[in-house]
Scaffold this active site. Structure first.
Site, PDB file in Angstrom:
ATOM      1  N   SER A  56       0.800  -1.230   0.000  1.00 50.35           N
ATOM      2  CA  SER A  56       0.000   0.000   0.000  1.00 50.35           C
ATOM      3  C   SER A  56       0.834   1.281   0.000  1.00 50.35           C
ATOM      4  O   SER A  56       0.290   2.359  -0.238  1.00 50.35           O
ATOM      5  CB  SER A  56      -0.929   0.030   1.205  1.00 50.35           C
ATOM      6  OG  SER A  56      -1.931  -0.939   1.068  1.00 50.35           O
ATOM      7  N   LYS A  68       0.533   3.382  -2.994  1.00 52.27           N
ATOM      8  CA  LYS A  68      -0.612   4.268  -3.216  1.00 52.27           C
ATOM      9  C   LYS A  68      -0.219   5.735  -3.129  1.00 52.27           C
ATOM     10  O   LYS A  68      -0.900   6.595  -3.711  1.00 52.27           O
ATOM     11  CB  LYS A  68      -1.728   3.930  -2.214  1.00 52.27           C
ATOM     12  CG  LYS A  68      -2.315   2.541  -2.433  1.00 52.27           C
ATOM     13  CD  LYS A  68      -3.230   2.094  -1.284  1.00 52.27           C
ATOM     14  CE  LYS A  68      -3.738   0.669  -1.546  1.00 52.27           C
ATOM     15  NZ  LYS A  68      -4.464   0.102  -0.391  1.00 52.27           N
ATOM     16  N   TYR A  72      -2.942  -1.880 -10.808  1.00 52.14           N
ATOM     17  CA  TYR A  72      -3.008  -1.736  -9.349  1.00 52.14           C
ATOM     18  C   TYR A  72      -2.118  -2.768  -8.650  1.00 52.14           C
ATOM     19  O   TYR A  72      -1.272  -2.423  -7.820  1.00 52.14           O
ATOM     20  CB  TYR A  72      -4.465  -1.864  -8.899  1.00 52.14           C
ATOM     21  CG  TYR A  72      -4.640  -1.937  -7.413  1.00 52.14           C
ATOM     22  CD1 TYR A  72      -4.480  -0.803  -6.610  1.00 52.14           C
ATOM     23  CD2 TYR A  72      -4.958  -3.142  -6.779  1.00 52.14           C
ATOM     24  CE1 TYR A  72      -4.637  -0.872  -5.228  1.00 52.14           C
ATOM     25  CE2 TYR A  72      -5.114  -3.208  -5.400  1.00 52.14           C
ATOM     26  CZ  TYR A  72      -4.951  -2.087  -4.636  1.00 52.14           C
ATOM     27  OH  TYR A  72      -5.092  -2.156  -3.271  1.00 52.14           O
ATOM     28  N   TYR A  93      -4.773   2.617   7.792  1.00 51.06           N
ATOM     29  CA  TYR A  93      -6.028   1.896   7.957  1.00 51.06           C
ATOM     30  C   TYR A  93      -6.780   2.437   9.171  1.00 51.06           C
ATOM     31  O   TYR A  93      -6.816   3.636   9.404  1.00 51.06           O
ATOM     32  CB  TYR A  93      -5.776   0.376   8.059  1.00 51.06           C
ATOM     33  CG  TYR A  93      -4.799  -0.118   7.025  1.00 51.06           C
ATOM     34  CD1 TYR A  93      -5.145  -0.100   5.658  1.00 51.06           C
ATOM     35  CD2 TYR A  93      -3.526  -0.532   7.374  1.00 51.06           C
ATOM     36  CE1 TYR A  93      -4.243  -0.535   4.692  1.00 51.06           C
ATOM     37  CE2 TYR A  93      -2.621  -0.963   6.417  1.00 51.06           C
ATOM     38  CZ  TYR A  93      -2.981  -0.961   5.078  1.00 51.06           C
ATOM     39  OH  TYR A  93      -2.094  -1.365   4.135  1.00 51.06           O
ATOM     40  N   VAL A 121       1.064  -3.809   3.984  1.00 53.23           N
ATOM     41  CA  VAL A 121       1.022  -5.121   4.647  1.00 53.23           C
ATOM     42  C   VAL A 121       2.268  -5.961   4.400  1.00 53.23           C
ATOM     43  O   VAL A 121       2.436  -7.017   5.001  1.00 53.23           O
ATOM     44  CB  VAL A 121      -0.220  -5.964   4.254  1.00 53.23           C
ATOM     45  CG1 VAL A 121      -1.492  -5.360   4.794  1.00 53.23           C
ATOM     46  CG2 VAL A 121      -0.283  -6.166   2.754  1.00 53.23           C
TER      47      VAL A 121
END
Lengths: 307, 307, 307, 307
Positions: free
Chosen positions: A63, A66, A191, A243, A261
């Site tokens: 992540s 991102k 992605y 998160y 993660v």
């Protein structure tokens, strides 16, 4: 404050914690990672690097990617992007789908999966197809890390694609609301591929430097994004970067950051430096357990905080 | 940067926006407020004050009071308080009750109603009864604003008590989960009374100075709370200070802040100053419409931001 | 089909199941009940009664009382009642509060707590005060069971009042939406008192006979409610009578029924008879475990079903 | 009771209502249907048919098809099917995805989309591939309606496939929970094709006769499903047959039934007859507005009700 000393102290202090937490299990390629690893690195805005532990060990950035794709999309669309993905924390993870449904297919922020998938969709539209979009993202990572050797871990990517049913669900739900423009499969390839990039903490701390310097890489002098938008990305990392533990991270560490993660976390001290840490065992919120502790020790020892 | 000039420019620029938005309607005492008012004030850490517009006009501080009560509770209980109220953004307001139910009666943060009510309950326990708890909160507001003339608007308080069914519901739901120790009515009196305090932007910007100075009032030199905890309160204001527009506020303004439905907003520039603004007409998220715009202009013009 | 034989067979067959399930624990007065009890009774529309096991043993009727209060309220308000409480199943219990919030304070049906509390509020309005409302409900229970000896268990009632925080929360939430007219405490007294009535399965099967006979007590010939409304109460018992296991009950047993956490269940065979069963240990949905099994055996053995 | 007279009276009485409600708009093929149509038919268990209005006009059966596919799946898997799809009403439609997520990918009942998709997935597994599964479903519809001329409307099917993003999302979400075994696209073809069958009310009332006769077609004498399971399908139609208006349908009409967004509704009087009605304009719950009214008039006039 001697950063080498600080990092070495941290290394000593977190050592007893290795073995706590659990590595991500949802795909085999991540489940087999050795949980006992730890590496930490700091790159100052003048380029000086301090590292400790396995700072050369590559890992799946997941992540953290991102941040890069959102930077590109924000540069391309400016505030027009906000109509497709908001800037609010998302609350409890169990709400992920209901919130997307309740809020008519507009993800709450670009750092939850639905938001990052919309960001990738916007990049596929902007760069005309999914292959070009992916190349642009990889090119940007190469540029801001000043390292063209960074590549995709194909095993991780294949694993992600094979277990990506929930992400296919998210994309189709957004498509049902008209907030998804391209072929689902192509967008998800982009992605998952950019999530599967492999970097080490030295590369990551180097790559994030533009966010510690108002959008301009302090070493090359290249402006990657405007000062205003760079600050907004930082604010998003603070409010939404971890998160459902984003508030706790802001509370305890007090720096904008983003976790993955794969066990990596990056954090930014505006005007001063960028920090990256790696330890693959995760806490109950899906953030690196030892990495979070190491960053907390770092801000406690140095007094660095945006607050 | 001349702050007088900045404030005067803002005053000119927001003037055309007065008339947009709507004052809070849920109680008569707030519904009748003149929506066209605007006042803004800045107090530097050395005590210098700059004001513009109706900076001497008192208004109901409402949820801004939650910063004061949380400060007292955190000082009293330290990290033991975290078991009773978390530090996470709460997401969509429609989730308020379900989140409280899903998360077994533990409010997500002290700035949503449920959280602030638990904070008041903890103060009633700590100071033995609800009257003493209220006096301690009022005393703290007097102390940090260096102004003992600040009082409760009894009409607002009565109105709140008469329309407080949802808050009674929240308190009883928490009681059913064992996260509420005292008489509901007494705690809600303390809660509604401290929400009904009347302050102007000069007093508010003065009162928040301890949060711009690591927990110690820079003028009196008194430490109200430890440096660590002061920073944590700031991080909470950033992630949770503006209901479901907290992310957007952080994104656009980039400063820790707290708003109230009375039309006030406070914001803090760590190490430098505290800002307060007042304009009673609210946007769709319940935050002062012109106040939010004024703060955005302030950070744009001054370049001040924690990011 | 000899009903004595059927009941005796059921008694034998469920005997090995006694000991499974758990009695309700939320109040001491229920928690101490002996879990190994079982009683079952059938009253035909001609008044003939068949009983087996502890059919004379009184128990707390709890939610079964909601059938009686709803009958009175429907008789008083007719279809005007539907504006205040709907007729839809409520889905997962975790949704109870969010549904009430999402649906603006209108409970989904009269057999969930929020709905039954609104029904009691409507009776307090209709009969002018909470004491008279309670007397009318008790009077109705005496009338349809043809037994004036039925009384309230005061220990259960006191226990309920002391642990009723969630119900206070529900009442206040509805009050915040304008769907609650009287004093919360008075209405909850009526509500908890009628839940605390003590009846045995003989009395209960007798009392429900009017619902097996289109609204008219087949023995006394008195019409308690119109034929149309009696059928509607039956349909509600079928779709909503057993919390989140209502669908399963309809699926397996195929009769309108209503259960209570005291361990009782009533069921109605339109045109023929009324059945009641008692066994205090509950399954995971809060319905009598052995009672549910006994009713399933009853419909299997007799072939009685509305489907 | 003369059924011809009853149907003619209903035809007169609902005539003024034609023009209210709205036809389904989510696909062009349904949006263009003339909203002013009405047809109603009753088939007795002895085969006698009574019809009124456009009882020969074919329409898209849509969700009514779920009764046929569920019958086949229940016949194939018996109670083993319950592990994959429950029998509980689903409550508010806004919950559809969150309930599926909260309940780990197990749909609440076979009549919501997620449930019917799982049923189709189970049929694809049982009959080895999606083409054979579809042929079995079509064959069953031909058999129980005793009419082999019934075909798929290919325009409707194509439209459904092109707008089926939400159903793709549901299927993938279930796949992420392990409750989906086959290729999503193949299963959805089977699902959308059987939803796109065209039938008139005469054919539909004939086809449902097995559910009015304990699982056995009263005319051919063929047993399609056991008596026990037939009753269970009826109970499911009663508790879950009309989306979030199932309780209201049971309350007002008192018969097991199933509606489709094409404007059709079927209902069953156990032991006696099957009824079908068609009028394409829908009420706010997605059920035929005039069709619902016509059925309410039917049960009022005839006194037929299972309660």
């Amino acid at each position: 404050m001697n950063l080498s000393t600080v990092l070495n102290e941290i290394y000593q202090e977190v050592n007893p914690l290795l073995g706590q937490g659990k590595v991500a299990k949802y795909i085999p390629a991540l489940a087999k990672v050795d949980p006992l690893q730890f590496g930490m690195g700091v790159t100052l805005n003048d380029g000086t690097f301090y590292g400790v532990g396995a700072y050369k060990k590559g890992f799946s950035i997941q992540s953290i990617s991102k941040v890069f794709s959102y930077t590109l999309a924000l540069r391309a669309y400016q505030s027009a992007l906000y109509k497709r993905v908001w800037r609010e924390p998302s609350g409890n993870p169990f709400n992920s789908l209901v919130q997307l449904e309740y809020e008519a297919g507009i993800p709450r922020n670009p750092f939850i999966n639905a938001g990052a998938i919309v960001v990738c969709d916007s990049l596929v539209s902007h760069f005309k197809n999914s292959v070009k979009a992916l190349h642009k993202v990889i090119g940007f990572i190469h540029e801001c890390s000043a390292d063209k050797s960074i590549i995709i871990d194909d095993e991780v990517y294949q694993s992600e694609m094979e277990h990506g049913f929930r992400n296919i669900a998210l994309a189709n739900l957004m498509k049902s609301f008209g907030n998804f423009d391209n072929d689902v499969n192509g967008v998800l390839q982009t992605y998952f591929k950019h999530c599967s990039m492999v970097m080490n903490v030295q590369q990551l701390s180097r790559a994030m430097l533009y966010l510690a310097n108002d959008g301009t890489d302090p070493i090359s002098g290249k402006q990657f994004i405007s000062s205003t938008l760079a600050r907004r990305i930082n604010s998003l990392m603070l409010t939404c970067g971890h998160y459902d533990a984003s508030g706790d991270f802001a509370f305890r560490i007090g720096l904008p950051g983003k976790s993955g993660v794969g066990g990596g976390i990056v954090a930014v001290v505006p005007g001063k430096m960028s920090i990256a840490v790696y330890s693959p065992a995760l806490n109950e919120h899906g953030n690196s357990l030892v990495g979070t502790k190491a960053l907390e020790l770092f801000t406690t020892k140095t007094g660095l905080s945006i607050f």
